[in-house]
Enzyme design. Structure first.
Site, PDB file in Angstrom:
ATOM      1  N   ASN A   9       0.871  -1.177   0.000  1.00  0.00           N
ATOM      2  CA  ASN A   9       0.000   0.000   0.000  1.00  0.00           C
ATOM      3  C   ASN A   9       0.909   1.228   0.000  1.00  0.00           C
ATOM      4  OD1 ASN A   9      -1.786   2.050   0.504  1.00  0.00           O
ATOM      5  ND2 ASN A   9      -2.394   1.344   2.549  1.00  0.00           N
ATOM      6  N   TRP A  10       1.040   1.843  -1.150  1.00  0.00           N
ATOM      7  CA  TRP A  10       1.985   2.962  -1.274  1.00  0.00           C
ATOM      8  C   TRP A  10       1.411   4.276  -0.754  1.00  0.00           C
ATOM      9  CZ3 TRP A  10       4.516   2.037  -6.803  1.00  0.00           C
ATOM     10  CH2 TRP A  10       5.260   0.845  -6.742  1.00  0.00           C
ATOM     11  N   LYS A  11       0.147   4.259  -0.404  1.00  0.00           N
ATOM     12  CA  LYS A  11      -0.515   5.464   0.125  1.00  0.00           C
ATOM     13  C   LYS A  11      -0.239   6.667  -0.794  1.00  0.00           C
ATOM     14  CE  LYS A  11      -0.352   3.367   4.630  1.00  0.00           C
ATOM     15  NZ  LYS A  11      -0.386   3.484   6.075  1.00  0.00           N
ATOM     16  N   HIS A  96      -9.810   1.015   4.435  1.00  0.00           N
ATOM     17  CA  HIS A  96      -8.545   1.203   5.155  1.00  0.00           C
ATOM     18  C   HIS A  96      -8.797   2.153   6.336  1.00  0.00           C
ATOM     19  CE1 HIS A  96      -4.511   2.570   6.117  1.00  0.00           C
ATOM     20  NE2 HIS A  96      -4.095   1.437   5.586  1.00  0.00           N
ATOM     21  N   GLU A  98      -7.248   4.608   7.384  1.00  0.00           N
ATOM     22  CA  GLU A  98      -7.090   6.040   7.081  1.00  0.00           C
ATOM     23  C   GLU A  98      -8.340   6.572   6.375  1.00  0.00           C
ATOM     24  OE1 GLU A  98      -3.244   5.638   5.227  1.00  0.00           O
ATOM     25  OE2 GLU A  98      -2.467   5.047   7.189  1.00  0.00           O
ATOM     26  N   GLU A 168      -5.957  -5.048  10.266  1.00  0.00           N
ATOM     27  CA  GLU A 168      -4.963  -3.995  10.481  1.00  0.00           C
ATOM     28  C   GLU A 168      -5.299  -3.227  11.765  1.00  0.00           C
ATOM     29  OE1 GLU A 168      -2.772  -2.757   6.640  1.00  0.00           O
ATOM     30  OE2 GLU A 168      -4.508  -1.489   6.903  1.00  0.00           O
ATOM     31  N   GLY A 174       1.873   2.264  10.713  1.00  0.00           N
ATOM     32  CA  GLY A 174       2.808   3.373  10.596  1.00  0.00           C
ATOM     33  C   GLY A 174       3.466   3.771  11.903  1.00  0.00           C
ATOM     34  N   SER A 213       2.848  -2.135  10.338  1.00  0.00           N
ATOM     35  CA  SER A 213       4.290  -2.172  10.602  1.00  0.00           C
ATOM     36  C   SER A 213       4.945  -3.519  10.288  1.00  0.00           C
ATOM     37  CB  SER A 213       4.583  -1.746  12.056  1.00  0.00           C
ATOM     38  OG  SER A 213       4.154  -0.412  12.268  1.00  0.00           O
TER      39      SER A 213
HETATM   40  P1  PGA Z   1       2.446   0.305   7.627  1.00  0.00           P
HETATM   41  O1  PGA Z   1       1.019   0.510   6.901  1.00  0.00           O
HETATM   42  O2  PGA Z   1       3.023  -0.989   7.095  1.00  0.00           O
HETATM   43  O3  PGA Z   1       3.266   1.503   7.227  1.00  0.00           O
HETATM   44  O4  PGA Z   1       2.177   0.227   9.081  1.00  0.00           O
HETATM   45  C1  PGA Z   1       0.156  -0.558   6.656  1.00  0.00           C
HETATM   46  C2  PGA Z   1      -1.114  -0.060   6.033  1.00  0.00           C
HETATM   47  O5  PGA Z   1      -1.561   1.048   6.356  1.00  0.00           O
HETATM   48  O6  PGA Z   1      -1.729  -0.757   5.206  1.00  0.00           O
END
Ligand code: PGA
Length: 251
Positions: A9-11, A96, A98, A168, A174, A213
């Site tokens: 997931n490159w966001k 997700h 976010e 998640e 993150g 993470s």
């Molecule tokens: P992260 O993000 O690996 O940077 O914790 C995972 C995600 O949000 O899918």
């Protein structure tokens, strides 16, 4: 036997230049990494055509981070699932944390997106997860199963034949605070058991991946758990060598 899935997931990261470099590096190792895992990368929407082009002969698949549930119309700034499907997108992340927490998406919207993605022949990666406060309050199970039930009620159990679930925990995304393999396994087990109550065959086949993470140091122990079928990787997926080693880990 469930095939391991590792999705990057490159966001909202990358430029045309950095995305091109990263895609080429990953593609150069595609044959190696695809032995252990099915590999998907989810770049920002505007970089999807670039990814589609560079990965046109690759075993690495292209995914998207979001899709709007309406097929078309006056929805300024949104991208319809059908528009993604035109670009060889195979997987779409929905719900997700976010999207849920920064953009206020509710279960009803997440469920509608899940259905829209499947209606276009793509596979939703449905994200579920509790906040730190919810975990500390002892309601992880309730929160995760409520998020899951919202989609099961709307889309039906059969829809999980063509879906991936990503557990998640919000507190692990993150932050560097990965769930321990036991913590993650416990919730993955709950999710699988819950689906089994509706259909044991579908439950045995559905892939439940872990996100939060994931890195080279913890991927093997997480992926080695009986109900963890891979990972949804954020930060570490932006570094080619790190992502390659996560995709290649042996259980
Ligand atoms: P992260 O993000 O690996 O940077 O914790 C995972 C995600 O949000 O899918």
């Amino acid at each position: 036997m469930r095939q391991r899935l590792v999705a990057g997931n490159w966001k909202m990261h990358g430029t045309r230049l950095t995305v091109t470099t990263l895609l080429k590096e990953l593609d150069a190792s595609a044959a190696v990494i695809s032995v252990a895992s099915e590999v998907v990368i989810c770049p920002a929407c505007i970089h999807i055509p670039l990814a589609e082009h560079i990965l046109r002969n690759s075993s690495i698949k292209v995914g998207a981070q979001n899709a709007y549930h309406e097929p078309q119309g006056a929805f300024t700034g949104e991208v319809a699932a059908s528009m993604l499907a035109e670009h060889s997108v195979r997987y779409v992340i929905v719900g997700h944390s976010e999207r849920r927490h920064v953009f206020g998406e509710k279960d009803a919207t997440v469920s509608a997106k899940f259905v829209a993605v499947q209606s276009q022949g793509m596979i939703p990666i449905l994200c579920l997860g509790e906040t730190l406060k919810q975990r500390e309050g002892g309601v992880t199970r309730d929160v995760v199963l409520q998020q899951l039930d919202a989609v099961m009620d709307r889309a039906g159990i059969e829809s999980f034949k063509e879906a991936v679930i990503a557990y998640e925990p919000v507190w692990a995304i993150g932050t560097g605070n990965t769930a321990t393999p036991d913590q993650a396994q416990e919730v993955h087990g709950l999710i699988r058991e819950h689906i089994a109550q509706a259909d044991s065959k579908i439950s045995a086949g559905v892939r439940i991946i872990y996100g939060g993470s994931v890195n080279t140091g913890n991927a093997a122990s997480l992926f080695g758990q009986p109900d963890i079928d891979g990972g949804l990787v954020g930060g570490a997926s932006l570094k080619a060598q790190e992502f390659i080693s996560i995709c290649s880990v042996e259980e």
